[in-house]
Each structure stands twice: as C-alpha cells, then as structure tokens.
Scaffold this active site. Structure first.
Site, short mmCIF file in Angstrom:
data_model
loop_
_atom_site.label_atom_id
_atom_site.label_comp_id
_atom_site.label_asym_id
_atom_site.label_seq_id
_atom_site.Cartn_x
_atom_site.Cartn_y
_atom_site.Cartn_z
N GLU A 198 0.83 -1.20 0.00
CA GLU A 198 0.00 0.00 0.00
C GLU A 198 0.86 1.26 0.00
OE1 GLU A 198 -3.95 -0.49 2.01
OE2 GLU A 198 -3.21 1.16 3.20
N GLU B 164 2.06 1.73 -3.34
CA GLU B 164 0.95 2.19 -4.19
C GLU B 164 0.74 3.70 -4.00
OE1 GLU B 164 -2.70 0.19 -3.32
OE2 GLU B 164 -3.74 1.07 -5.04
N CYS C 192 -8.36 -2.04 4.18
CA CYS C 192 -8.23 -3.20 5.08
C CYS C 192 -9.54 -3.60 5.72
CB CYS C 192 -7.27 -2.89 6.23
SG CYS C 192 -5.79 -2.12 5.69
N SER D 36 -7.33 1.93 -2.23
CA SER D 36 -6.14 1.14 -2.54
C SER D 36 -6.61 -0.19 -3.12
CB SER D 36 -5.36 0.90 -1.25
OG SER D 36 -4.51 -0.22 -1.42
N LYS E 101 -15.56 -9.68 7.70
CA LYS E 101 -14.52 -10.53 7.11
C LYS E 101 -15.11 -11.82 6.57
CE LYS E 101 -10.68 -8.20 8.05
NZ LYS E 101 -9.89 -7.66 6.95
N GLU F 226 -16.30 -10.88 3.27
CA GLU F 226 -15.15 -10.63 2.41
C GLU F 226 -14.55 -11.94 1.89
OE1 GLU F 226 -11.58 -9.21 4.34
OE2 GLU F 226 -11.11 -7.90 2.66
N GLU G 87 -14.18 -12.53 -5.96
CA GLU G 87 -12.85 -12.13 -6.46
C GLU G 87 -11.72 -12.57 -5.54
OE1 GLU G 87 -15.43 -10.15 -5.78
OE2 GLU G 87 -14.84 -8.29 -4.76
N CYS H 234 -10.54 -1.86 14.55
CA CYS H 234 -10.85 -3.29 14.69
C CYS H 234 -11.04 -3.72 16.14
CB CYS H 234 -9.76 -4.14 14.08
SG CYS H 234 -9.43 -3.71 12.38
#
Lengths: 604, 388
Positions: free
Chosen positions: A290, A293, A317, A337, A376, A379, A384, A534
């Site tokens: 990141e 990036e 994230c 990102s 999560k 996710e 993908e 988190c």
C-alpha cells in the site's frame, strides 16, 4: 481552569433508595443510581447509543409522581425521591419482562446466545417461569434471514429494543436496519424487507455486538472448522488478526485490556490447528504494497502530472468500509487502494507460497482466520477472493467463536502457558499490531513510507506518531512535511503529506462526502468501519463499549511498544517473501495475489 | 323544567363577528401579560382530553429560551367516536386561526401549523382558501404569523403530541421521551405550544367575551363549554356544545334511547360508565374527562365485543416501540378471548387487570397509559359479560 469549569456544572441533589446523592445536571436517574452502585436493570440502553427509553425495564418509582418513569431517559431533578426496587416497581418490571418473553421465541437451549443473552439474564433474575401471560410467538409469522454469509437475523428472538437500528444509524450512518409497521406487527426490518445481503448492510456486525438477544448473530463456522481439524487429509492453517489478541481474554472471563497473544497461540495449537500464524505478517506486507501504491500515485500526480490518478488514496483493510463505499460512494471506488485486506493477502499466500514452501497441495489446505470482525466473513466469500484458484480464506471465525471453541475444548485459558507463532508467515512487527486500532494503518504506513523516501526514521519520539492516532467519535486530520528526500524521490521534497483518519462509518461518510465535493485535499485516508477501529469490531466479545475499547486500545499500543521490530519493512519474513516469491512490491505476483478490484452497488 | 335540561351553548359555532378577524385585531393590541392573565382567569384547560391549563402551557413556552418558537394545532382527531374538530374546522376555521395567531403573539412564534388528520384531506381545499384570507388579514393588521397545514397519514399515534412532531419532521411517528416537554423541546426541537383545535377556538372566544363571561359556564374545575360528539345507541347522534360539569344521568336522559346500559366517555382511551353510576358521574375534569366522545350503548350491546373492538384498535395503533403498550395490548385482547373461550380461568381477568395497571404506570406515552381506562372500567363493571 479546570476547577472553574467543574463549578459551572450545576449539581442536582436527589435521594435514591434512601441514599442522598449529588450529580451533575443532566445526569439520568440510571447513571445517578450507578454512582451509588445501585444496579437498575436495562435492556434497550447501551452506553454507545442515544437513549431510546422503549423497553421500560429500567422503570423506577418517583415519589409524588403517578407513573413510573424510565430511569435511562429521565434526568435527575432537584429533590427527587427515587425507589428502584419498590413493590410497585418490582411488579411492573416483572410484567414487562414477562411481556417481552411472551413474544420472544425462548427456546434458549437452541440459541447461539444461550448463556450470554441479556433477556435470559433478566428472566433468571426475575425468577420468571410461571407463564404469567399467553405465548404470543405462535401467532406471529416470524422469519429468519439466513441468506447472508456473515449475519443471521432471527425476528422470532427480537425484542424490538432498537439497539441495532440506533447502531446502524448513529454509529455507522448506514441505516440498513429500520423499524417497519406498527403495533403488534412492528418489527425491525430492511428496505422493503429485502434480505440483508441485498441491502446496504456492510456486515460490520456492530448490531450483532449490541443485540441483547439472539436476534442478530454472526453466522458461525465453528463446526466446519472442527470438521477440518479432525479431517486427517487436511492441513489446517490459522491466522489471527491484531485486534483478537487484546480482546480474546474477555470472552474467556478475563478483564478487558489483557494481552493474551501467547495463550491464544497455545490454545490454537491445542485445538489442533496444524499451523498457527499471524495476520500481522500480511499487515506488514500490506504496508509495503500500500505504501508503494501511495508513492506511485503521488509520483503520477506530482511528477507525471497524470490527471487520471485517483488521490486521495484510501485504505482497504476494513471490509465493512469497502462494502460501505461500494454502496454509498461507488463513484469513488478508484480512490481505494487496490490492496486486499491482510486477511485475504494471507489466505492467498497460504494457498500459494506457504504450500510451495511446505510442499503441500493447496487443495488439502484449509485456511482459517480469527477476526474481530463479521464483515470478514462476507469478504472471504467474495468471488474475487480466489485468485490462487482456491478460496483465499475458507472459514472466518470471530473472536467470540474462538472463545467458544476454547471453552468447548475444555481449556483453562487463563492458566495456559505462552507460546510463539509458528514460523513462515508468523512473524510480526509493532506496525502490524497497531492495525487493530484506528489510526494504526496510517501510523504504520508513515513509519515505512517516510523512511523509504528520506532514508531516515520518522522524527517522532519512540516512533509513536501520536498526531494520527485516531480518537473515537472524531475525524482526525494530520500533516507531515517531507524534507531532505533521497534523490529518486525528489518530487516529494517539501511536500506536506496530508492524512485523515476516521473510524465508524458515520465519520467515514463525512470524510468521503468532503472528498466527493472536492472540499478535501488529502493524500491518504485511513478508514476503519468500526468505532475505535478493529478493536471495537463487530466480532469482538460482548459487551463492547467506550470504556472497554479504551482499555483494548491501551493494550494494543503496549503490545506495539513491546515488539523488538516496529517497522513493517523490517519484518524479516516479509523481506524473505519478496526475495523468494513475490519479487518486488506491486510486481506481477503481487498484482495477481495481493490486489483486488471493487464492485459498485445499489444505494438501498 | 329548565334545570333538568342540559345547558346548550352556542359559543364555538356561533356567528363570526361582522368584521373579519375583529377579535384577533383587537387582541393583538393588548399586552401578552394581559392576554395570559385573562386566559388564566378563565380557567381554560386543554380540550384534547388531558386538560392541561392552557395559560400555563403558553406561559412556559413564552418563557422558554429560544429565538424560534412554533404554534401547532393538533387536528389529528383520531379518537374513536370523536368528530368535533372536523366540524369546527369546516364551520368556523377562522376562529381556529385567530386562536393560533393569538398564541403566536403571546409566545413569540412566527409560524403555526395545523396537523390535519389524513382522513380529513377533503377539508384541505376549503381550509387553504380560508387561510389565504387569514394571511391577507394578518398582513393588513401587521401580524407576522403564518399558518400552514400538514397532513397526517392515518396513524392514531400521531395525535400524541411528540409523535406528531416526529411525523411533522418527516420521521416515523413515535412518541418521544418526556421530559423534555414541548414547551421547551417541540417541533424541530424548538419551544412549541401544541393545542387541540377546540382549545384555540376557546381562546378566541375568551378574548371576545372576556374571562368573566366564559367562567359563567361550567364548574370550578371545568370552566366553559365543550363540543361533544354523541354517537352509539341514541336517536339523535351528532355534535353538541354543552356546558361542562354536567351529571351523566341528565346527559343520558337527553340523548339516550331509554335503554342505555353504559356510556363510554372519552372514546376508546376513555372510561366506561355503567348505568348504576350515571347519577354520580360528572362530565368534566373533576369527574370523567373527555376529549369529546360520548358513546352510548343500550342493553343489546355486548360489552365484551365493545372492549374487544377497542383492544383490537389499540393493538393495531400502538406505535410498537415500548414493551407495555406493544405486547400489553396483545395480551389484554387475547387474554379476554381466552377467558371467554374458557381456555383461561376467570381469575385470569385479575391478572389482566394488574397488567393494565402496569401499562398505565410504565407505558411511554398517553396511548399505552390510557388503555387501562377502558379495559379496567369495562372489565370491572361488566365482569359477567367477560366470562359468560
């Protein structure tokens, strides 16, 4: 100064259960009683949320007043005489709990929240059980929304306290859940009663964390994980997120704020996982990817003057945040990102790099993650997220689910010895640990980016970049002037790197609206979907509130300070994986395995 | 002869003054204190049913800090058996506007709203036309107070003042926690006077007649007259303006069909008075208060069915947010059915009576609190009808 401020707050004197107390003006009767260690039972009340006053469990008797006011919603007034446990109160309160039970599907032994349900707790306190009233459950056509990979909503267990509704609206600004219908048909519902997976729900799980009953729970994968562990043909790898190690203890009877990393590793090994690894490893990797990036985008914008480059760049994230932006600001997806979250990077590397090194066939490897998060779960099931040909992460467990597994295995958690993570993708740095708190990704990224660009450590004492350490309930802006850069980064000389940190989606919404309106000139945005980051995730132990989150936050920074390596780029295993497998940051393999793309979604 | 007759009054529906908005024109020349003093002197209490002294409500709102204040006229007339506000608004709307405008002057509000029951939408064209006239007159006399009509959508609960504000603000119509009260935190969180349609007309009449004249009517606790909606087993249903404080037996003599078994005073949320208590019951704040609904039942009616009907109404119309009201209403209705069917012993009625008492003590708003009124008065007075 402080003293004069205290003096200006008017003091209110009242009597509760015969004890005189003086409180600040505006204090509710409930909080005044708490100051006296008198515990008035509550249900719809939650420290994080606005007062609803709709369950009426917290009623008290006020002398010279005919009705029984709700103590959570009534401010203390001068000369009030309150009885919290009078004859009148006891009967009315029992009626209320009995009424709640009469419309509640109380097959507690089949309920995921059995033992930690607040309604159940009240029922046992009140010694209900004589079926005072008629059972209304059979008269209602309750439905269960089981179509979601992360959250299950069972209306038959709902007591309409609206904590979830308030959470979704106030803390998260999402309003996926709302109140529908009226009277006996009143229910908590979604847009036109669509299943959760079809609406704006981000799966953040904040509602799950606040639901007092089993009406909103995470979809648990405990049995699937046990099956994998017991399957001799499977090699089961587990990764644990930074915020789990500072909260897991709470699920196992320990006070908040205890760092239990070593005990957690031991427990996981005893549960039978073949390899116990650390998401921190890919948190560090995320920083490298990141960070690069960001530098690439800055270069394109500042040096190449490329008008198509998307700045500011926002972190990726937090999967609740990702789904939120997909729904709410689909036009800004280019600002995200492209890095997968550490969990997914880890999963992808388990099925490739790890298998290669361990000489395992990926089809026999099961990848499990322990996360403070319910999003999560969603996710991990995104289509993908299988670029290796296998699902990056097979099963996601919350901190709470791990707590249950440890109990199931009969481990005395507090007495467990402390062990270290297994090697190969098990090493971590302080930079990775602070991913668990708001502002942590930003701090970790700056620790690395600044050093890459200038060749020097960041100019903050003890590497603690306190200006970006986010605070709950606020959007934190900070800037850092980059000076004396290395020749190859000369375009950054004198640039003031502007950052913003936000936690809780309601705050994220504000930041992104500013970006959309062109009012913000940030370079880098860190967003965490949950309050406090988190550590306050939807998958964390219940209860979670501001006081507990503060303790968890302190534990995270303590863990960071205790690490020998505190910068992501110095993680030896990260350096190794670039050498052995990935080549270089943003390289071909990275793009294939560690980066992803996003999907615009509908706004309801 | 005359003392056996009820005193019919013709204040509310009486003729307008010859000059448009004459009372308003005269009143705004007076000081706020004078107006409030007259109101206090008149003893006027709110006509929506709860009977809060109007002068006090206005005074509190006038004293509440805040630049912006509002006047709201509660025309969400949803109580079963009540239809007097409809009549007032269609026959003498100017009196309502005048009352609101006087209030606006006293409390320092520049905007007033009429929250009109959704089912009364048909009144809207006429009212808006009348409002144009009002605004012209207000302009002519230099009064900065505009009135706008907002339509409800058919929810009974939105007649509850704080739910009404929520509805006006575009939210779900759910009552708020009190305190704070509307006098300090009403529409848009600003100090607001919210009064019933009839209350505003009464204010206007007090300004016209003076408090002394107004006080000649009624009793110490219940000054003035009241518009009643008379329905049920009566040969002459309709709208009647009567002096407050009348004994119920005289009312029944006049309106009953000779076989009146009970009168439900104050609609579904009011009290049921059985024949044996007619003589001792006074209609007014010292006895049984009413927002205007008077329903007469003769001996052909089943009081079980009457109660069941009311409970069904509450079960549907509860907003559903607070436990005692949402679940309590269901339990009460299903409970009396269970007793009737013999699924529960008749002693279960006592349990339900206690429950209704708890609802009265703990419900968040007036709706849940008043279910017990009709429930306990019907069950207590007609127990055998509940059981057999």
């Amino acid at each position: 100064m402080k003293n004069t401020k205290i003096e200006t707050i008017k003091q209110i004197n009242l009597t509760i259960d015969g004890i005189q107390v003086s409180v600040d003006e505006g204090t509710t009767i409930l909080n005044a009683a708490r100051q006296l260690n008198i515990h008035i039972p509550t249900l719809c009340f939650h420290e994080d949320l606005c007062v609803a006053g709709n369950c009426r469990v917290c009623i008290v008797e006020q002398e010279k007043v005919k009705s029984l006011p709700a103590s959570c919603a009534t401010p203390a007034a001068e000369g009030m005489v309150i009885h919290t446990n009078s004859m009148k109160v006891r009967l009315a309160r029992k009626h209320i709990v009995e009424l709640l039970l009469s419309e509640h599907n109380a097959d507690c032994t089949k309920c995921y929240k059995n033992g930690i349900c607040e309604l159940q707790g009240l029922a046992s306190q009140m010694l209900t059980g004589d079926h005072m009233f008629l059972d209304l459950v059979p008269d209602h056509k309750y439905s269960i929304d089981m179509f979601n990979t992360a959250i299950i909503k069972d209306d038959s267990r709902c007591i309409r306290c609206q904590r979830c509704v308030r959470t979704c609206e106030e803390l998260q600004g999402v309003s996926a859940l709302g109140v529908a219908y009226r009277g006996n048909h009143m229910k908590i519902s979604t847009f036109y009663e669509h299943p959760l997976f079809e609406v704006v729900c981000t799966n953040c799980g904040q509602c799950v964390n606040r639901c007092p009953t089993g009406a909103l729970i995470e979809r648990n994968y405990i049995d699937q994980v046990w099956d994998a562990i017991y399957d001799p043909t499977k090699h089961v790898v587990v990764q644990t997120a930074p915020a789990v190690r500072i909260a897991l203890g709470e699920a196992l009877g320990m006070p908040p704020g205890k760092i239990v990393t070593g005990k957690m590793v031991t427990a996981l090994k005893r549960l039978g996982f073949d390899s116990v690894l650390d998401t921190d490893f890919t948190a560090d990797l995320t920083i490298i990817e990141e960070g690069n990036e960001l530098l690439t985008r800055l270069k394109k914008a500042l040096l190449d003057k490329d008008p198509n480059v998307s700045l500011p760049m926002a972190t990726s994230c937090s999967p609740g945040w990702i789904k939120f932006i997909e729904h709410t600001f689909p036009e800004l997806l280019g600002n995200l990102s492209t890095c997968k979250s550490p969990q997914q990077m880890f999963g992808a590397l388990v099925k490739t790099y790890y298998c290669q090194k361990r000489k395992l066939d990926a089809k026999n490897v099961v990848s499990v993650s322990i996360m403070p998060c319910t999003a999560k779960k969603f996710e991990a099931n995104r289509p993908e997220m299988r670029s290796s040909g296998y699902k990056d992460v097979d099963f996601v467990l919350t901190t709470r689910e791990l707590g249950i597994m440890i109990k199931q295995a009969g481990l005395d958690f507090e007495e467990l010895p402390e062990e270290h993570f297994d090697s190969l993708m098990g090493s971590s740095t302080g930079a990775a640990v602070i991913f668990g708190t708001t502002g942590g990704v930003m701090e970790a990224a700056i620790r690395t980016v600044y050093e890459v660009v200038t060749g020097r450590e960041i100019p903050f004492e003890g590497l603690n970049i306190t200006p970006v350490r986010g605070t709950e309930g606020e959007v934190r802006e900070a800037s850092l002037k980059i000076e004396k850069v290395k020749p190859e980064w000369s375009f950054l000389e004198g640039v003031e790197l502007k950052c913003v940190v936000a936690n809780g989606l309601a705050h994220a919404k504000k930041v992104m609206q500013d970006v959309k309106d062109g009012k913000a000139n940030y370079h880098f945005i860190e967003i965490m979907a949950c309050p406090g980051g988190c550590l306050g995730g939807g998958g964390q132990p219940i209860p979670t509130n501001k006081e507990i989150r503060t303790k968890r936050k302190e534990a995270i920074y303590e863990e960071d300070m205790g690490m020998s390596i505190r910068k992501s780029h110095e993680n030896p295993e990260v350096q190794l994986i670039y050498k052995e497998f990935l080549g270089h940051p943003l390289g071909h393999k990275s793009h294939e395995l560690l980066h992803t793309h996003y999907t615009p979604r509908k706004r309801y | 002869m005359s003392d056996t007759k009820l005193k019919r009054v013709d204040l509310i529906f009486g003729e307008y003054s010859n000059v448009k908005y004459k009372v308003l024109t005269d009143t705004i020349k007076r000081s706020n204190d004078e107006i409030l003093e007259d109101l206090l002197e008149s003893g006027l209490r709110g006509r929506g049913g709860a009977g809060f002294p109007t002068a006090m409500k206005w005074k509190f709102t006038a004293q509440a800090p805040g630049e912006e204040k509002f006047v709201v006229c509660n025309a969400d007339e949803g109580e079963p058996g009540t239809f007097k506000d409809r009549e007032i608004l269609s026959r003498v709307p100017r009196k309502v506007f005048s009352g609101m405008a006087i209030c606006g002057k006293v409390i320092g509000a520049k905007r007033g709203y009429i929250y009109l029951r959704g089912e009364y939408k048909f009144l809207l064209p006429e009212l808006n036309k009348e409002l144009e006239g009002y605004h012209e007159s207000a302009k002519a006399i230099g009064l900065d107070f505009s009135i706008e009509i907002r339509l409800g959508s058919g929810a009974y609960i939105c007649g509850e003042e704080s739910a009404l504000f929520e509805s006006m603000e575009g939210n779900r119509g759910e009552p708020r926690n009190k305190p704070p009260y509307p006098t300090t935190y009403g529409y848009l969180g600003k100090p607001t006077v919210i009064n019933n349609v009839e209350t505003f007309v009464n204010v206007m009449m007090i300004m016209r007649l003076g408090p002394i004249q107004f006080k000649l009517l009624g009793t110490t606790d219940s000054r003035g007259s009241k518009v009643f909606s008379v329905s049920g087993d009566t040969p002459i249903p309709g709208i009647y303006e009567l002096e407050l404080g009348m004994p119920l037996d005289r009312f029944v003599d006049e309106f009953g069909d000779g076989d009146t078994k009970a009168v439900q005073v104050g609609g579904a949320s009011g009290f049921c008075v059985p024949r044996k208590k007619f003589k001792d019951t006074v209609i007014g704040f010292e006895g049984v208060p009413t927002g205007g609904s008077m329903m007469l039942f003769n001996s052909s009616r089943s009081m079980f069915n009457v109660l069941h009907n009311y409970l069904e109404f509450f079960e549907e119309e509860s907003c559903g947010q607070c436990t005692p009201c949402r679940v309590g209403c269901q339990q009460l209705r299903k409970g009396i059915v269970a007793v009737k069917k013999g699924d529960k012993k008749f002693l279960y009625l006592d349990q339900l009576m206690k429950l209704s008492e708890s609802m009265k003590l703990t419900a968040k708003c007036g709706l849940g609190q008043s279910v017990a009124n009709s429930f306990s008065s019907i069950v207590y007075n007609f127990k055998e009808e509940m059981i057999y």
